[in-house]
Design an enzyme around this catalytic site. Structure first.
Site, PDB file in Angstrom:
ATOM      1  N   GLN A   1      -2.575  15.508  32.234  1.00 32.92           N
ATOM      2  CA  GLN A   1      -1.132  15.630  32.091  1.00 32.92           C
ATOM      3  C   GLN A   1      -0.407  14.677  33.046  1.00 32.92           C
ATOM      4  O   GLN A   1       0.820  14.614  33.029  1.00 32.92           O
ATOM      5  CB  GLN A   1      -0.693  17.078  32.382  1.00 32.92           C
ATOM      6  CG  GLN A   1      -1.212  18.080  31.369  1.00 32.92           C
ATOM      7  CD  GLN A   1      -0.828  19.519  31.663  1.00 32.92           C
ATOM      8  OE1 GLN A   1      -1.684  20.386  31.654  1.00 32.92           O
ATOM      9  NE2 GLN A   1       0.440  19.796  31.922  1.00 32.92           N
TER      10      GLN A   1
ATOM     11  N   ARG B   1       2.170  26.974  31.934  1.00 33.12           N
ATOM     12  CA  ARG B   1       3.405  26.862  31.185  1.00 33.12           C
ATOM     13  C   ARG B   1       4.599  27.372  31.992  1.00 33.12           C
ATOM     14  O   ARG B   1       5.378  28.213  31.530  1.00 33.12           O
ATOM     15  CB  ARG B   1       3.314  27.618  29.865  1.00 33.12           C
ATOM     16  CG  ARG B   1       4.350  27.084  28.892  1.00 33.12           C
ATOM     17  CD  ARG B   1       4.127  27.606  27.503  1.00 33.12           C
ATOM     18  NE  ARG B   1       5.076  26.946  26.614  1.00 33.12           N
ATOM     19  CZ  ARG B   1       4.814  26.650  25.359  1.00 33.12           C
ATOM     20  NH1 ARG B   1       3.666  26.939  24.831  1.00 33.12           N
ATOM     21  NH2 ARG B   1       5.728  26.062  24.607  1.00 33.12           N
ATOM     22  N   CYS B   2       4.708  26.902  33.198  1.00 30.87           N
ATOM     23  CA  CYS B   2       5.892  27.249  33.972  1.00 30.87           C
ATOM     24  C   CYS B   2       6.043  26.231  35.065  1.00 30.87           C
ATOM     25  O   CYS B   2       5.207  25.376  35.260  1.00 30.87           O
ATOM     26  CB  CYS B   2       5.778  28.644  34.563  1.00 30.87           C
ATOM     27  SG  CYS B   2       4.763  28.750  36.035  1.00 30.87           S
TER      28      CYS B   2
ATOM     29  N   GLU C   1       9.051  25.935  28.817  1.00 30.92           N
ATOM     30  CA  GLU C   1       8.399  26.969  29.613  1.00 30.92           C
ATOM     31  C   GLU C   1       9.207  28.251  29.698  1.00 30.92           C
ATOM     32  O   GLU C   1       8.661  29.321  29.971  1.00 30.92           O
ATOM     33  CB  GLU C   1       8.089  26.403  30.991  1.00 30.92           C
ATOM     34  CG  GLU C   1       7.191  25.188  30.849  1.00 30.92           C
ATOM     35  CD  GLU C   1       6.946  24.440  32.121  1.00 30.92           C
ATOM     36  OE1 GLU C   1       5.933  23.745  32.198  1.00 30.92           O
ATOM     37  OE2 GLU C   1       7.760  24.532  33.042  1.00 30.92           O
TER      38      GLU C   1
END
Ligand code: FES
Ligand code: FES
Lengths: 163, 803
Positions: free
Chosen positions: B237, B384-385, B757
């Site tokens: 990523q 996912r945050c 998110e």
């Protein structure tokens, strides 16, 4: 390792290949035939990313040996579009935003392709159940369900147009 | 006959710019099986790597015997820490200022830790060979519980750190202590509690979970010994950060390292870190001079790559009798596993956890987070945050519910009373954040109206009164604020590199364009949405704008995609680069039209001479002129680069409501309704936003209702396959209802805040809020996740609920 000759129809083409008897179908497709559409998400039959169609059934290629396909008719996502025209399930996934990272997509498409032949006019619950062997981490399935509904209509229209 | 002249509105629609639910550009390849993911890459002469992993969670390596493995035909090498030592590569720095073993050096610290690698002709031979590597371990006592890890006589886990009283984030007061990090004002918070008429406290555990993207991690490393160049395709990523680290570790100049993130099958924070597998494949390629592929399997992915959460939290609120919050205190024990390998901005070892005052105007607050080593895999990434925001939101939303229950107040009412009001923005929180914009009251009323909250409460009352009702009904309500878009380089860096992001745009002579960014999509649809920003800024149709990311040799340096930073940071870089082009284009237009710049107006895709609709130059005309006849004194060409250093974070928010029905007999829960209102500021592509929200809600559902990574006393992870680890199918997944308000960010060039998110962060406490609410009339204030049927059934029994 013992090698075997395997003959099959792969995406409409007759092929004959020498494979190790322990080679899994998914590795045969991806590494020997360079068809990398079927993906590997678990290798334990849980995620469905490797789903292909064998003799009219959805099969998880990660837990199926290539030699088991001797004499079979195998279709992968690469064989879904015909004569350059996308299949209705492919169109519908695109139009309904039924994919994000795309990793589950080939398996989802192959399962939807077979499911809509098993059940051409499904309810939402039937679609959810019919696709329950395929995991998606990105979409939350809502648009996948919509895509399958839309593909069902497309296929019905096609059917009535040719009838 | 001339084509009919299009109106500005029609021309605007043709651009498919911001606000358009444009279909995705990336889909064509994915629906035809033509995506290119890491494991799809095949290079001539490529070898395969597999990893020998530890079966024990804590032990000393007595002996490793490679002979039998090396004797297998097709095996090229077996490498252990001893082989990496001369290269000084047996340990590597983590992003959190610690070190992590690449291959276990004398000791293993968690089950499934990397002990040796095997390189072979194909993946089958490599798999055979790892079975043939013999490793003898002397087992050591295992520490799984972070509280036990802090006991004075707890076993020493990190012998390499023994005697080190100073860590990367301050003093260490125990051999298994990593850091203690504090934010806010302790004196002020204590004072608020001293005088408060009401206080509540709640302990809660946010379980260890795994992001589990559908594609596991892997790479193909290819070192060219003649050119001295290293190219690596990697499930990353953050490819630029990887390039910098790889160059630092390997000594290969950064200009000769090329990291390519190809298509990525989901990341969710799992693909931010640099794993031993990547480093080993690179070393193997350098040593053997051949390309080496590593593809981990699912068990390896869940057991050894970055987990998330594992926060043991104690929250305290002080309030007035009518529910006005006066103070917040939080103490956290954070289980980081064997190495501190969180991927947080350097100065924030607990990420942005101090957003835990939430959407509320809380005058005094303090939090303290203590990081601890245990015999578990390292990680602590943002699933996912944005950097521990999920934990923060969970904490505050749970605490506000607990307070409401104590005061016998409605959940909506207590929130209304404590919200930061619209006129208070920009708002400075007690923890030092400056919230950019928000309108929480309007959003809350919208949701309550949409679901007819009163009617739901009336129904619940009726059901509670009816002993024959087979279900318990619960209503969950969460009103969260996130902090995303890390971040301003004055506070945020990773390994010293400021967390800016970048964009380069080139307009070709014929008016089409290419844009390159330092981020990388993993399903978010950057190729689609980034083009839309440029289309709106420059009047070039999205369709002819190519977006490229992920190749460090072509893209400008960027920090990558995680923490919802793509839109807030890279999105801003795109707008700013486009505006540089716009400014130059205006000069060219003035020259072509022989007027002064001051006489020009911009309209959708053209500069017009004010007051004369017939006299204009489109962006396409200007692009050609830029290469053919630029005005004197102006450089030819039409391109720009922008590195955007955000002045602040952005603060998306949302109001989520969930109705759950719990079967009194079986404990099975069914999500009857889930209503999610999100405010992410300016909306670039509503279709993609909805898709992101569906996905995030589904991941939140998974975390709240089923995901956990349980360990036994020996440190065995009981659930590292998809058989045990809960990933919901289409059958369990609820149907989502989405809604929105738009409160643009005032400091962002296009007002966008980021969205992907929010649904994860916001939905998890909503499910817990709903499940607890089903038991609230029995005096239950909190139930720890995951809310599996079995755990709910046990609660039903505990509370004596009769069918
Ligand atoms: S890879 Fe075949 S089911 Fe997951
Ligand atoms: S689109 Fe990513 S897993 Fe389904």
């Amino acid at each position: 390792m013992a090698k075997q000759i395997v003959k099959m129809t792969l995406n409409g083409q007759q092929i004959e290949q020498l494979v190790d008897s322990r080679t899994l179908l998914v590795h045969f497709l991806r590494e020997q035939m360079n068809l990398t559409g079927a993906h590997i998400g678990c290798e334990t039959s849980h995620c469905g990313a490797c789903t292909v169609d064998i003799d009219g059934e959805s099969v998880k290629a990660c837990t199926h040996l290539a030699v088991q396909c001797d004499g079979s008719d195998v279709k992968t996502v690469e064989g879904l579009a015909e004569a350059g025209a996308l299949h209705a399930v492919q169109e519908a996934f695109y139009e309904e935003h039924g994919l994000q990272c795309g990793f589950c997509t080939p398996g989802m498409l192959m399962r939807s392709y077979r499911f809509l032949q098993e059940n051409p006019n499904p309810t939402e619950d039937e679609i959810r159940l019919g696709l329950s062997g395929n995991l998606c981490r990105c979409t939350g399935y809502q648009n996948i369900v919509k895509a399958v509904q839309s593909a069902a209509i497309k296929l019905q229209q096609k059917e009535s147009a040719t009838a | 006959m001339n084509a009919p002249v299009k109106t500005p509105e029609e021309r605007k629609a043709d651009l498919q710019g911001m606000g358009d639910s444009r279909l995705r550009k990336e889909d064509a390849r994915f629906i035809q099986g033509k995506g290119q993911y890491c494991d799809d890459i095949k290079l001539p002469g490529m070898l395969h790597m597999d990893i020998v992993r530890s079966p024990v969670a804590h032990g000393r390596i007595k002996r490793i015997n490679k002979e039998e493995a090396l004797a297998i035909p097709g095996v090229h090498a077996v490498l252990t820490a001893d082989d990496l030592k001369p290269l000084n590569l047996h340990w590597m720095p983590t992003l959190a200022g610690d070190v992590a073993a690449v291959l276990a050096d004398e000791k293993v610290h968690f089950q499934m830790q990397e002990v040796a690698i095997v390189i072979a002709d194909d993946r089958y031979i490599a798999a055979d060979a790892i079975e043939a590597v013999e490793v003898e371990y002397e087992e050591l006592p295992v520490v799984i519980d972070p509280y036990a890890a802090l006991e004075p006589d707890a076993p020493v886990l990190r012998e390499d750190l023994q005697g080190k009283t100073e860590g990367a984030h301050g003093p260490r007061d125990h051999h298994n202590h990593i850091f203690t990090w504090e934010a806010g004002d302790k004196t002020a918070a204590d004072a608020a509690f001293d005088h408060a008429p009401v206080t509540v406290s709640q302990h809660m555990h946010y379980p260890r979970v795994h992001p589990c993207p559908l594609e596991t991690c892997g790479c193909v490393a290819s070192f060219d010994p003649i050119k001295g160049e290293l190219t690596t395709w990697m499930t990353s990523q953050a490819p630029h950060v990887v390039r910098t680290v790889v160059s630092m570790l390997s000594g290969v100049p950064e200009s000769k390292v090329r990291i390519i993130s190809p298509d990525i099958g989901g990341g969710f924070g799992n693909k931010v870190g640099i794993y031993p597998g990547y480093v080993c494949a690179i070393v193997a390629s350098i040593v053997l001079g051949r390309p080496v592929k590593w593809s981990e399997d699912r068990v390896e992915n869940i057991s050894s790559t970055a987990f998330a959460r594992d926060y043991h939290m104690d929250g305290h609120l002080a309030a007035t009798e009518d529910g006005k919050i006066l103070g917040l205190k939080v103490d956290v024990i954070a289980d980081h596993g064997a190495f501190d390998a969180c991927a947080d901005p350097t100065k924030f070892p607990a990420g942005l956890f101090h957003i835990c005052s939430g959407s509320y105007d809380i005058p005094a607050a303090h939090c303290s987070v203590k990081g601890v080593y245990t015999n578990k895999a390292p990680g602590g990434v943002a699933y996912r945050c944005s950097f521990r925001v999920t934990e923060a939101v969970y904490l505050i939303e749970r605490m506000v519910d607990v307070l409401a229950q104590k005061l016998n107040m409605d959940k909506a009412e207590i929130r209304r009373k404590n919200f930061i009001r619209k006129d208070q923005f920009p708002y400075n929180s007690a923890f030092g954040f400056e919230y950019d914009s928000g309108d929480y009251h309007t959003a809350l009323e919208k949701v309550l109206d949409a679901v007819d909250y009163k009617a739901l409460r009336a129904e619940q009352e009726q059901k509670r009164a009816d002993p024959n009702c087979p279900t318990l009904m619960g209503i969950g309500l969460v009103t969260f604020t996130e902090v995303v878009g890390a971040g301003p380089s004055k506070t945020c860096d990773i390994l010293g590199v400021g967390m800016f992001d970048s964009c380069e745009i080139r307009i070709h002579p014929t008016g089409s364009a290419i844009a390159r960014m330092g981020t990388i999509t993993q399903g978010q649809g950057h190729q689609t949405t980034y083009a839309q920003i440029i289309a709106s800024e420059l009047g070039i149709p999205s369709e002819v704008i190519q977006v490229e990311e992920g190749d460090t040799s072509t893209a400008p340096y960027g920090l990558g995609t995680y923490g919802s930073r793509s839109t807030p940071v890279a999105g801003a870089a795109i707008a700013m680069a486009a505006r540089k082009i716009h400014a130059k284009a205006k000069k060219i237009a003035a020259h072509l039209l022989e007027v002064s710049e001051a006489d020009l107006d911009w309209e959708v895709d053209r500069f017009k001479v004010r007051g004369n609709d017939e006299q204009f130059k489109t962006m396409a005309d200007i692009a050609f002129a830029a290469y053919q006849q630029p005005p004197e004194g102006l450089e030819p060409g039409l391109e720009a680069v922008h590195y955007y250093d955000p002045p602040n974070f952005t603060y998306p928010f949302g109001i989520y409501l969930c109705v759950v029905d719990i079967d009194k007999g079986t404990g099975e829960s069914s999500i009857r309704r889930f209503y999610a209102l999100d405010d992410c500021g300016t909306r670039i592509n509503p279709m993609i936003i909805d898709g992101q929200i569906h996905g995030g809600l589904t991941e939140g559902f998974a975390v709240a209702m089923g995901q956990q990574m349980p360990f036994d006393e020996q440190g065995n992870l009981l659930g590292n396959t998809l058989m045990d680890y809960f990933l919901p199918t289409a059958v369990e997944t609820p149907t989502w209802e989405t809604d929105y308000t738009v409160t643009p960010s005032p400091h962002h060039p296009i007002g966008a805040k980021g969205v992907a998110e929010s649904p994860h962060v916001g939905s998890i406490p909503t499910f817990t809020s709903a499940v607890v609410d089903a038991f609230a009339h029995l005096g239950v204030t909190h139930i720890d996740m995951p809310h599996t049927s079995y755990r709910i059934w046990k609660k039903l029994k505990e509370e004596g609920v009769q069918l």
